[in-house]
Design a protein around this motif. Sequence first.
Motif, PDB file in Angstrom:
ATOM      1  N   GLU A  95       1.241  -1.220   0.183  1.00 46.50           N
ATOM      2  CA  GLU A  95       0.054  -0.041   0.028  1.00 46.50           C
ATOM      3  C   GLU A  95       0.898   1.156  -0.035  1.00 46.50           C
ATOM      4  N   VAL A  96       0.552   2.410  -0.842  1.00 48.03           N
ATOM      5  CA  VAL A  96       1.218   3.547  -0.600  1.00 48.03           C
ATOM      6  C   VAL A  96       0.350   4.430  -0.496  1.00 48.03           C
ATOM      7  N   LEU A  97       0.769   5.112   0.894  1.00 46.44           N
ATOM      8  CA  LEU A  97      -0.110   6.085   1.396  1.00 46.44           C
ATOM      9  C   LEU A  97       0.582   7.550   1.681  1.00 46.44           C
ATOM     10  N   THR A  98      -0.256   8.554   1.685  1.00 46.99           N
ATOM     11  CA  THR A  98       0.393   9.789   2.162  1.00 46.99           C
ATOM     12  C   THR A  98       0.570   9.927   3.340  1.00 46.99           C
ATOM     13  N   PRO A  99       1.578  10.708   3.724  1.00 48.32           N
ATOM     14  CA  PRO A  99       2.182  10.983   5.231  1.00 48.32           C
ATOM     15  C   PRO A  99       0.992  10.980   6.120  1.00 48.32           C
ATOM     16  N   GLY A 100       0.068  11.728   6.059  1.00 51.99           N
ATOM     17  CA  GLY A 100      -1.301  11.640   6.904  1.00 51.99           C
ATOM     18  C   GLY A 100      -1.951  10.379   7.114  1.00 51.99           C
ATOM     19  N   SER A 101      -2.251   9.843   5.928  1.00 49.06           N
ATOM     20  CA  SER A 101      -2.753   8.456   5.940  1.00 49.06           C
ATOM     21  C   SER A 101      -1.939   7.400   6.543  1.00 49.06           C
ATOM     22  N   PHE A 102      -0.827   7.384   6.177  1.00 53.49           N
ATOM     23  CA  PHE A 102       0.398   6.484   6.827  1.00 53.49           C
ATOM     24  C   PHE A 102       0.275   6.502   8.321  1.00 53.49           C
ATOM     25  N   ASP A 154       9.051   6.196   2.726  1.00 53.71           N
ATOM     26  CA  ASP A 154       8.791   5.864   1.382  1.00 53.71           C
ATOM     27  C   ASP A 154       7.004   5.739   1.445  1.00 53.71           C
ATOM     28  N   GLY A 155       6.286   5.955   2.440  1.00 50.77           N
ATOM     29  CA  GLY A 155       4.831   5.750   2.694  1.00 50.77           C
ATOM     30  C   GLY A 155       4.419   4.485   2.115  1.00 50.77           C
ATOM     31  N   GLN A 156       5.130   3.384   2.302  1.00 50.00           N
ATOM     32  CA  GLN A 156       4.781   2.104   2.103  1.00 50.00           C
ATOM     33  C   GLN A 156       4.466   1.374   3.163  1.00 50.00           C
TER      34      GLN A 156
END
Length: 177
Positions: A95-102, A154-156
Motif C-alpha cells: 500500500e502506498v499512502l500519503t504521510p497523513g494516511s500513513f 517511502d509511505g509504503q
Amino acid sequence: MLTTLNTSYTDTRAADLAWALGREPLPALATLDLELTGAKLQLRLLGASHQVLLQEERGDCSETVACIPGSSTPLPLGVAKRVGDWEYEFAARVEVLTPGSFAGRAQELLALVSEHPHGLAGVFPGSPHAFTAMLAQRHEGQVHWRTWHAYPQDGQLVATRTRVGARVPGPRHVRTT
C-alpha cells in the motif's frame, strides 16, 4: 504485545523484502509463543521483517519475509504450495499512502495488534511509524497469520496474509456403467 525493538531503523525498502519457506530460525529481536488448538506457533520479529515457525503433528512449516542477502526470491504477490501434508497460501500487497494516511493507518494497526492476545508488534526507536506487526489465529482447523511491515520514509506498508491447513483430498471419481 507491543515492544520497542532494540536496533536502529535503517533505510530498508519494501522492494528489498524477499520470501522464503523452510528456513532455519533466524536471530529474533522479539518473539511470541502461541498454542492454537494443537498447533505451536512462534511469531518472530527480525527487525524490519518477520519469521513464523509452525509445529503441528503433521510436521513443521517456516515462513520468512525479510531482507535476505543473496536471496533470489523477491516478495511474491501470491503463492499456493503443498508443504508436506499441508496446503500453504501466501499473499502480499504494498500500500502506498500519503504521510497523513500513513500515520493514521500505523496507529490503527499498532492498536489492533498490541491489544490482541495473538499479536506481536515491534516499533523502531527514532521513527514513530516504523514497525513490524504480526497477528495469528486458528480458524476451522487452519492456522492464519497476517503481517504488516511499515516503511514511513517511502509511505509504503507491506501487508501479507498466510493460511496453512490440512490438505483436503480431492473428490474420488467413481465410474458408473
